[in-house]
Design a protein around this motif. Structure first.
Motif, PDB file in Angstrom:
ATOM      1  N   ALA A  21      31.488  56.371  39.134  1.00 15.81           N
ATOM      2  CA  ALA A  21      32.018  55.144  38.532  1.00 15.81           C
ATOM      3  C   ALA A  21      32.033  55.264  37.004  1.00 15.81           C
ATOM      4  O   ALA A  21      33.043  54.982  36.360  1.00 15.81           O
ATOM      5  CB  ALA A  21      31.175  53.948  38.969  1.00 15.81           C
ATOM      6  N   LEU A  22      30.897  55.747  36.424  1.00 20.25           N
ATOM      7  CA  LEU A  22      30.834  55.871  34.959  1.00 20.25           C
ATOM      8  C   LEU A  22      31.905  56.832  34.450  1.00 20.25           C
ATOM      9  O   LEU A  22      32.606  56.558  33.483  1.00 20.25           O
ATOM     10  CB  LEU A  22      29.449  56.381  34.527  1.00 20.25           C
ATOM     11  CG  LEU A  22      28.326  55.354  34.561  1.00 20.25           C
ATOM     12  CD1 LEU A  22      27.009  55.991  34.133  1.00 20.25           C
ATOM     13  CD2 LEU A  22      28.663  54.183  33.626  1.00 20.25           C
ATOM     14  N   LYS A 140      38.507  51.524  53.250  1.00 21.11           N
ATOM     15  CA  LYS A 140      38.974  52.862  53.649  1.00 21.11           C
ATOM     16  C   LYS A 140      40.220  53.257  52.858  1.00 21.11           C
ATOM     17  O   LYS A 140      40.336  54.384  52.393  1.00 21.11           O
ATOM     18  CB  LYS A 140      39.305  52.886  55.140  1.00 21.11           C
ATOM     19  CG  LYS A 140      38.087  52.914  56.036  1.00 21.11           C
ATOM     20  CD  LYS A 140      38.553  53.001  57.464  1.00 21.11           C
ATOM     21  CE  LYS A 140      37.392  52.913  58.423  1.00 21.11           C
ATOM     22  NZ  LYS A 140      37.822  52.930  59.812  1.00 21.11           N
ATOM     23  N   ILE A 141      41.143  52.305  52.711  1.00 26.10           N
ATOM     24  CA  ILE A 141      42.384  52.637  51.994  1.00 26.10           C
ATOM     25  C   ILE A 141      42.064  52.958  50.530  1.00 26.10           C
ATOM     26  O   ILE A 141      42.598  53.902  49.956  1.00 26.10           O
ATOM     27  CB  ILE A 141      43.419  51.497  52.143  1.00 26.10           C
ATOM     28  CG1 ILE A 141      43.899  51.489  53.607  1.00 26.10           C
ATOM     29  CG2 ILE A 141      44.609  51.675  51.198  1.00 26.10           C
ATOM     30  CD1 ILE A 141      44.678  50.281  54.010  1.00 26.10           C
ATOM     31  N   PHE A 142      41.133  52.190  49.944  1.00 28.51           N
ATOM     32  CA  PHE A 142      40.745  52.471  48.560  1.00 28.51           C
ATOM     33  C   PHE A 142      40.088  53.855  48.465  1.00 28.51           C
ATOM     34  O   PHE A 142      40.382  54.635  47.555  1.00 28.51           O
ATOM     35  CB  PHE A 142      39.788  51.393  48.033  1.00 28.51           C
ATOM     36  CG  PHE A 142      39.166  51.779  46.721  1.00 28.51           C
ATOM     37  CD1 PHE A 142      39.936  51.823  45.562  1.00 28.51           C
ATOM     38  CD2 PHE A 142      37.831  52.143  46.643  1.00 28.51           C
ATOM     39  CE1 PHE A 142      39.374  52.215  44.357  1.00 28.51           C
ATOM     40  CE2 PHE A 142      37.264  52.543  45.448  1.00 28.51           C
ATOM     41  CZ  PHE A 142      38.041  52.579  44.297  1.00 28.51           C
ATOM     42  N   ALA A 189      44.821  50.638  39.503  1.00 27.60           N
ATOM     43  CA  ALA A 189      45.162  49.406  40.237  1.00 27.60           C
ATOM     44  C   ALA A 189      44.165  49.209  41.387  1.00 27.60           C
ATOM     45  O   ALA A 189      43.621  48.103  41.582  1.00 27.60           O
ATOM     46  CB  ALA A 189      46.587  49.492  40.760  1.00 27.60           C
ATOM     47  N   GLY A 190      43.898  50.293  42.128  1.00 26.81           N
ATOM     48  CA  GLY A 190      42.945  50.205  43.245  1.00 26.81           C
ATOM     49  C   GLY A 190      41.547  49.865  42.753  1.00 26.81           C
ATOM     50  O   GLY A 190      40.825  49.065  43.352  1.00 26.81           O
ATOM     51  N   LEU A 191      41.198  50.451  41.618  1.00 27.53           N
ATOM     52  CA  LEU A 191      39.866  50.271  41.059  1.00 27.53           C
ATOM     53  C   LEU A 191      39.609  48.811  40.652  1.00 27.53           C
ATOM     54  O   LEU A 191      38.512  48.288  40.844  1.00 27.53           O
ATOM     55  CB  LEU A 191      39.733  51.179  39.835  1.00 27.53           C
ATOM     56  CG  LEU A 191      38.339  51.595  39.457  1.00 27.53           C
ATOM     57  CD1 LEU A 191      37.653  52.274  40.626  1.00 27.53           C
ATOM     58  CD2 LEU A 191      38.402  52.527  38.261  1.00 27.53           C
ATOM     59  N   LEU A 192      40.646  48.164  40.103  1.00 29.59           N
ATOM     60  CA  LEU A 192      40.468  46.767  39.686  1.00 29.59           C
ATOM     61  C   LEU A 192      40.163  45.895  40.903  1.00 29.59           C
ATOM     62  O   LEU A 192      39.285  45.032  40.867  1.00 29.59           O
ATOM     63  CB  LEU A 192      41.733  46.266  38.948  1.00 29.59           C
ATOM     64  CG  LEU A 192      42.005  46.950  37.605  1.00 29.59           C
ATOM     65  CD1 LEU A 192      43.309  46.451  36.994  1.00 29.59           C
ATOM     66  CD2 LEU A 192      40.848  46.741  36.629  1.00 29.59           C
ATOM     67  N   VAL A 193      40.879  46.171  42.019  1.00 31.82           N
ATOM     68  CA  VAL A 193      40.612  45.408  43.253  1.00 31.82           C
ATOM     69  C   VAL A 193      39.205  45.737  43.751  1.00 31.82           C
ATOM     70  O   VAL A 193      38.429  44.845  44.124  1.00 31.82           O
ATOM     71  CB  VAL A 193      41.663  45.744  44.350  1.00 31.82           C
ATOM     72  CG1 VAL A 193      41.352  44.968  45.631  1.00 31.82           C
ATOM     73  CG2 VAL A 193      43.075  45.453  43.869  1.00 31.82           C
ATOM     74  N   HIS A 194      38.850  47.053  43.726  1.00 31.19           N
ATOM     75  CA  HIS A 194      37.525  47.486  44.207  1.00 31.19           C
ATOM     76  C   HIS A 194      36.412  46.800  43.415  1.00 31.19           C
ATOM     77  O   HIS A 194      35.465  46.262  43.982  1.00 31.19           O
ATOM     78  CB  HIS A 194      37.425  49.008  44.082  1.00 31.19           C
ATOM     79  CG  HIS A 194      36.084  49.564  44.454  1.00 31.19           C
ATOM     80  ND1 HIS A 194      35.605  49.548  45.742  1.00 31.19           N
ATOM     81  CD2 HIS A 194      35.115  50.141  43.706  1.00 31.19           C
ATOM     82  CE1 HIS A 194      34.396  50.092  45.764  1.00 31.19           C
ATOM     83  NE2 HIS A 194      34.077  50.460  44.541  1.00 31.19           N
ATOM     84  N   ALA A 198      33.830  44.299  44.995  1.00 31.72           N
ATOM     85  CA  ALA A 198      32.442  44.763  45.105  1.00 31.72           C
ATOM     86  C   ALA A 198      31.482  44.020  44.183  1.00 31.72           C
ATOM     87  O   ALA A 198      30.358  43.729  44.572  1.00 31.72           O
ATOM     88  CB  ALA A 198      32.381  46.263  44.823  1.00 31.72           C
ATOM     89  N   ALA A 199      31.930  43.712  42.968  1.00 31.71           N
ATOM     90  CA  ALA A 199      30.968  43.174  42.002  1.00 31.71           C
ATOM     91  C   ALA A 199      31.140  41.682  41.744  1.00 31.71           C
ATOM     92  O   ALA A 199      30.191  41.028  41.337  1.00 31.71           O
ATOM     93  CB  ALA A 199      31.087  43.938  40.685  1.00 31.71           C
ATOM     94  N   ILE A 200      32.342  41.132  41.986  1.00 31.99           N
ATOM     95  CA  ILE A 200      32.560  39.728  41.606  1.00 31.99           C
ATOM     96  C   ILE A 200      32.570  38.801  42.837  1.00 31.99           C
ATOM     97  O   ILE A 200      31.966  37.742  42.821  1.00 31.99           O
ATOM     98  CB  ILE A 200      33.862  39.593  40.770  1.00 31.99           C
ATOM     99  CG1 ILE A 200      33.726  40.476  39.512  1.00 31.99           C
ATOM    100  CG2 ILE A 200      34.123  38.131  40.390  1.00 31.99           C
ATOM    101  CD1 ILE A 200      34.978  40.654  38.700  1.00 31.99           C
TER     102      ILE A 200
END
Ligand code: HEM
Length: 236
Positions: A21-22, A140-142, A189-194, A198-200
């Motif tokens: 992630a970092l 899974k898709i992410f 784009a995928g990361l923003l959804v992830h 996950a965090a919000i």
């Protein structure tokens, strides 16, 4: 209230996730700083100026981006070799989709998250959502996207890197640059959804905590990952 916790992630998986992630966040921020053409930079011209200011020059910025990218890929390769069976099990898990169950899950879960249960009923749907395994279809898709985009980013990055040293033709580097840019955009784009999920999102808070503690409450496992929960429960 049931307080029993179920093991979900081991220490190795947690460390590599946060290392990953970092590195991705750092590479995305420095990568956006390398796009000097403001018409194709999604954040505009001020970002490259800021990044160059922080790193001292455009040359240092690109070198830092390259060496962090190479370091990330090397650590990941070592992790895959050392934990080969776990890595294969992860790939098998995320690349196995059950089309009928997962397509229904994707449609219904998205309507439920955005419009709520009442809207589902108004649309003539039941609020029952197909049970999911260790990861749900969205996760899974992410994960598939990160595996494929990660591989393409490394290959195109290495082509651009070696083209500055040994290749005479500018064509492979030019193609690699375009593909690298598109893949990084898709992954972002995928990361923003992830990150949102996950965090919000409050619904997934137990999964977020499990990325530090390694465990989730039994109720969460039963409700969000029922097929996995049944497997774990039936194990001696
Ligand atoms: C602040 C940033 C991030 C947060 C808060 C975050 C959080 C999480 C959490 C809580 C999980 C576990 C989900 C579960 O157990 O069900 C997870 C899984 C995962 N994360 Fe992240 N993550 C972040 C960044 C990233 C980045 C940058 C990547 C790499 C591209 C990544 C890739 C994955 C993958 C592949 C999984 C497994 C599949 C999934 O759950 O979607 N994460 N993340």
């Amino acid at each position: 209230m049931n307080n029993k916790m179920i093991h979900r992630h081991d220490k190795g998986a947690i460390y590599i996730h946060w290392f990953n992630a970092l590195c991705w966040i750092f590479l995305t921020l420095t990568g956006l700083g390398l796009i000097s053409n403001e018409h194709i930079n999604p954040v505009g011209a001020w970002w490259p100026d800021l990044m160059r200011g922080i790193f001292g020059s455009a040359e240092t910025l690109i070198n830092v981006h390259i060496y962090v990218g190479l370091f990330w890929a090397a650590v990941f390769l070592i992790y895959i070799l050392v934990r080969f069976r776990d890595s294969l099990a992860f790939l098998k898990e995320v690349f196995t989709l059950s089309p009928a169950r997962d397509a229904v899950w994707m449609v219904k879960r998205n309507i439920q998250l955005t419009l709520g249960n009442r809207a589902m009923k108004k649309m003539g749907m039941t609020t029952e959502i197909p049970p999911q395994g260790f990861y749900n279809a969205g996760q899974k898709i992410f994960a598939q996207l990160t595996v494929i985009a990660g591989l393409i980013l490394v290959v195109t990055g290495i082509i651009m890197f070696i083209s500055t040293i040994i290749l005479d033709s500018p064509t492979p580097a030019a193609w690699s640059r375009t593909i690298h840019y598109l893949m990084a955009g898709l992954a972002l784009a995928g990361l923003l959804v992830h990150i949102y999920m996950a965090a919000i999102s409050r619904d997934e808070r137990p999964a977020f905590k499990s990325m530090f503690s390694g465990a989730v409450p039994e109720d969460y496992a039963r409700h969000h990952h029922e097929l996995w929960y049944q497997e774990v429960k039936n194990k001696p």
